[in-house]
Design an enzyme around this catalytic site. Structure first.
Site, PDB file in Angstrom:
ATOM      1  N   GLU A 105       0.838  -1.212   0.000  1.00 11.39           N
ATOM      2  CA  GLU A 105       0.000   0.000   0.000  1.00 11.39           C
ATOM      3  C   GLU A 105       0.874   1.265   0.000  1.00 11.39           C
ATOM      4  OE1 GLU A 105      -2.347  -1.653   3.277  1.00 11.39           O
ATOM      5  OE2 GLU A 105      -4.109  -1.189   2.072  1.00 11.39           O
ATOM      6  N   GLU A 125      -3.813  -9.726   3.706  1.00  8.87           N
ATOM      7  CA  GLU A 125      -4.570  -9.439   4.934  1.00  8.87           C
ATOM      8  C   GLU A 125      -5.688 -10.437   5.208  1.00  8.87           C
ATOM      9  OE1 GLU A 125      -3.525  -7.262   2.741  1.00  8.87           O
ATOM     10  OE2 GLU A 125      -2.788  -5.467   3.741  1.00  8.87           O
TER      11      GLU A 125
END
Ligand code: CAA
Ligand code: NAI
Length: 698
Positions: A105, A125
């Site tokens: 990210e 995740e």
């Protein structure tokens, strides 16, 4: 500036380096450090571009997982990524190792991404019950579209730099020296004034509206059967859909809310616990005190189900293996067992002919024990009979070189007694693999009275080579896993004798999150094994302890489960899952009437209340007696060897979340019905008294 971030200026480029070993996790100090370093870059008039690069082995591999569940410390990762994206200077992420989760990210916040060809990127995740919460669900689809985003985020599997390059997520593949390549890329960007487009303003991935919409619909349909009870994959798809249809500001807000929603679930707590439990299980005192012995050449005794599986696991880890069988017919079967798996790998495209030839070149099948004289370790996997095992170990003692580790794959037997057949008992340990041994990840490393530390350390090295998850277990009947299994197996028998059907028990257990129920599992493993075990233990069984004979009656008919077409279920030709065994009802009713049992109705909740209480109580005793080093080792055992749902963290994590006082009340209630089977574990009592939980012992 914090010491986890370093800053230097090379010509006109600021180089910001992450220095937070081992994986540059993005903890609070790192996040603050990035903010300070960006500030410094902006305050230097010579700086015309910024490079973000990982020191050590990797670009950041994600948020710092240890911070989850605690207070959110400012600046949060989403703010840091936004700050990176809002720089007026062009920002380049230079990626090596694994840019995962928050790491990717951060890279998506940059305007340009360059990566080594070995690098991998991913948004894993989902494995922690979460979703990418720092803009990943909004930025990735804007470059790569919905389908690739869904695949990456719902599978959690990283992709290679070359695949990411094809998707447009990586702009450039670096030459050998990443920093040099990144600096030269930076110069090109500065000199040619390449447009520094923000990822959140990109629209490449949004163009094909029709296929994006289809990808969302397909994913929702597929997840109905594939999500395995997980919540976060659905929320991931929601977020990606939002990215397709909304502004970045709305999308980021939506993602934040969905992230917090996932963060607050027990699934996240269970999965994060499982992540750390798995890494802790290889930390054992013996391996801290001694280095392992040499381990290149393995001898395996027996080429049956387990011997051939262990052989395959060792061959695939690059070791040399000599397999010994008792006669030519048996070794021929052993060879066939090994080749069958390799041929299947070929048919599935996982292996080619030269790969098979290379593997077979390291495999020596034989019937002569002399051929294992020089090996580094022997694993015995012959029949589960003490006298047979002792005879084999006596032979090993005579034949195998001094210094080799001698191990048994026994499921239940006493390793000290097996070791006593040798003149070197301190070189003997248990290595309990699970079937199929080339697939199942768990390896119980069983410690008899007094093995040498380096013998134990070598067991752990074997696990590492084979990429197994090792758990240190004490030497008792069934060690950690099978000991606990035999108790909840007994409880499952009580439930059926008291009124539930095997289907009801299996359904309840599956709905709890297991891939199969205990009766399906017994049928799959073969009922004859348990039957032999019960017969062997009959003389030492407490006559006052409740004994259910239903399984014995089934076995007396020659019904041993799947392999005979009938057991607790029936398996007509070609069927994968069993159907009702029409003869079972009569057997159960006869057994009930012998004991004057009036069948009761059990709700699914009641089945699970009893099933889990039995499992947890025994697991607590296993920790109390020191058979397991720590509660999380029991969790790892049940997660990796027995199908316990990972998102519940393991039985003792589940117990903490269920509440120990409530659990103790359940057990005391059941104790009134059967005080011999149900005895509250002293460890549970102690923890309640001290106002602690199992996690406090990890
Ligand atoms: N946070 C904190 N510690 C971490 C960590 C993380 N993200 N990733 C790894 N570690 C720790 C491990 O616990 C381990 O610690 P010990 O040595 O004390 O046991 C150490 O780093 C080394 O890890 P491994 O033993 O796993 O090393 P490996 O080389 O086998 O694997 C890896 C490296 C592929 C990065 C692997 O550790 C991994 O998959 N890590 C998790 C990656 C991940 O899930 N990232 C996403 C985090 S969530 C997120 O980022 C949320 C968000 O969007 C805001
Ligand atoms: P198996 O019956 O498939 O194989 C045993 C093999 O040992 C046979 O091929 C036999 O010919 C060979 N053998 C017997 N005596 C021998 C000797 N003296 N020298 C050389 N070879 C000899 O049995 P399986 O299932 O592989 O079990 C082996 C061991 O692994 C047992 O101790 C069992 O408890 C344990 N185990 C079994 C698991 C399973 O699911 N099958 C799981 C974990 C452990």
């Amino acid at each position: 500036m914090s010491n986890v971030i370093s800053f230097e200026v090379v010509e006109n480029t600021a180089v910001i380096t992450f220095n937070n070993p081992p994986v540059n996790a993005l903890g609070h100090a790192v996040r603050s450090g990035i903010v300070d370093a960006l500030d410094k870059a902006n305050n230097n008039v010579n700086v015309k571009a910024i490079i973000l690069i990982g020191g050590g082995r990797t670009f950041p591999a994600g948020a710092d997982i240890t911070e989850f569940g605690g207070p959110l410390l400012e600046p949060g990762l989403p703010e840091v990524v936004n700050l990176i994206e809002n720089q007026t200077l062009p920002v380049i992420a230079a990626i090596h190792g694994t840019a995962l989760g928050g790491g990717l990210e951060i890279a998506l916040g940059a305007n340009f991404r360059i990566a080594t060809k070995e690098a991998k990127i991913g948004l894993p995740e989902v494995h922690l019950g979460l979703l990418p919460g720092a803009g990943g669900t909004q930025r990735f689809p804007r470059i790569a579209g919905a389908k690739a985003s869904i695949e990456l985020m719902t599978s959690g599997t990283p992709i290679r730099a070359s695949a990411a390059h094809k998707l447009g997520v990586i702009d450039k593949i670096a030459n050998d020296n990443l920093l040099d390549s990144a600096l030269s890329y930076s110069n090109t960007i500065i000199q040619n004034k390449l447009p520094a487009v923000k990822t959140s303003e990109r629209t490449d991935g949004l163009q094909d509206k029709k296929s994006n919409k289809e990808a969302i619909e397909n994913a929702r349909n597929a997840l109905k059967s594939k999500a395995g009870g997980l919540h976060s994959p659905f929320r991931i798809v929601d977020c990606i859909e939002k990215a397709l249809n909304s502004s970045i500001i709305e999308g980021l807000k939506y993602e934040r809310d969905a992230f917090i929603d996932c963060l607050n679930t027990p699934q996240r707590e269970g999965l994060v616990h499982a992540f750390f439990a798995e890494r802790k299980s290889s930390k054992v005192p013996e391996a801290g005190r001694a280095a392992p012995r040499q381990l290149e050449h393995l001898g395996v005794i027996g080429g049956g189900t387990m011997g051939s599986g262990i052989t395959l696991a060792a061959l695939k880890s690059g070791m040399q293996v000599t397999m010994v069988e008792q006669d030519s017919g048996s070794i021929a079967r052993g060879i066939q067992n090994v080749e069958k798996v390799l041929d299947r790998d070929i048919s599935k495209g996982r292996l080619d002919l030269s790969g098979k030839a290379e593997i077979m070149g390291r495999y020596t099948p034989t019937t002569d024990f002399q051929n294992i004289a020089e090996v580094d370790m022997v694993i015995e996997a012959v029949f589960e009979e003490m006298e047979v095992k002792k005879a084999v170990f006596k032979k090993l003692d005579n034949v195998v070189r001094q210094g080799a580790v001698l191990a048994s794959n026994t499921s239940y037997l006493d390793i000290d007694e097996i070791a006593s057949a040798t003149k070197r008992p301190r070189d003997v340990i248990g290595l309990h693999f699970f079937s199929p041994a080339n697939i199942m990840k768990l390896l119980e490393i069983v410690i008899p009275s007094n093995p040498y530390d380096d013998v134990v350390a070598t067991g752990f090295l074997l696990a590492k080579k084979m990429r197994k998850v090792p758990v240190r277990a004490g030497n008792c009947h069934g060690f950690i896993g099978n000991r606990i299994l035999s108790i909840y197996g007994e409880l499952a028998a009580y439930l059926v004798e008291d009124g539930a059907t095997p289907e009801q028990v299996d359904t309840a257990v599956r709905n709890f999150g297991y891939p199969m129920g205990p009766y399906q599992m017994f049928d799959m493993a073969g009922l004859d094994i348990g039957w032999a075990n019960r017969k062997a233990g009959a003389s030492s069984r407490d006559p006052k302890r409740r004994y259910v004979s239903i399984a014995d009656r089934i076995c007396e008919n020659g019904w041993f489960g799947q392999k005979t077409g009938k057991g607790f279920y029936e398996y007509p030709e070609g069927i994968r899952f069993g159907v009702e065994n029409p003869d079972l009802k009569q057997i159960i009713e006869t057994e009930r009437s012998k004991k004057n049992i009036i069948p009761k109705q059990f709700s699914e909740q009641e089945i699970m209340r009893r099933y889990m209480a039995a499992m947890i109580n025994e697991a607590a005793d296993v920790v109390h007696e020191g058979i397991a080093l720590r509660p999380s080792d029991v969790d790892v055992t049940l997660l990796y060897g027995y199908g316990f749902p990972r998102y519940r963290g393991g039985p003792l994590k589940y117990a903490d979340m269920y509440g120990l006082e409530k659990l103790a009340e359940d057990i005391k209630e059941f104790e009134k019905e059967d005080p011999i089977f149900w005895k509250l574990s002293p460890l549970i009592e102690k923890l309640i008294k001290e106002n602690k939980n199992f996690d406090s012992l990890n």
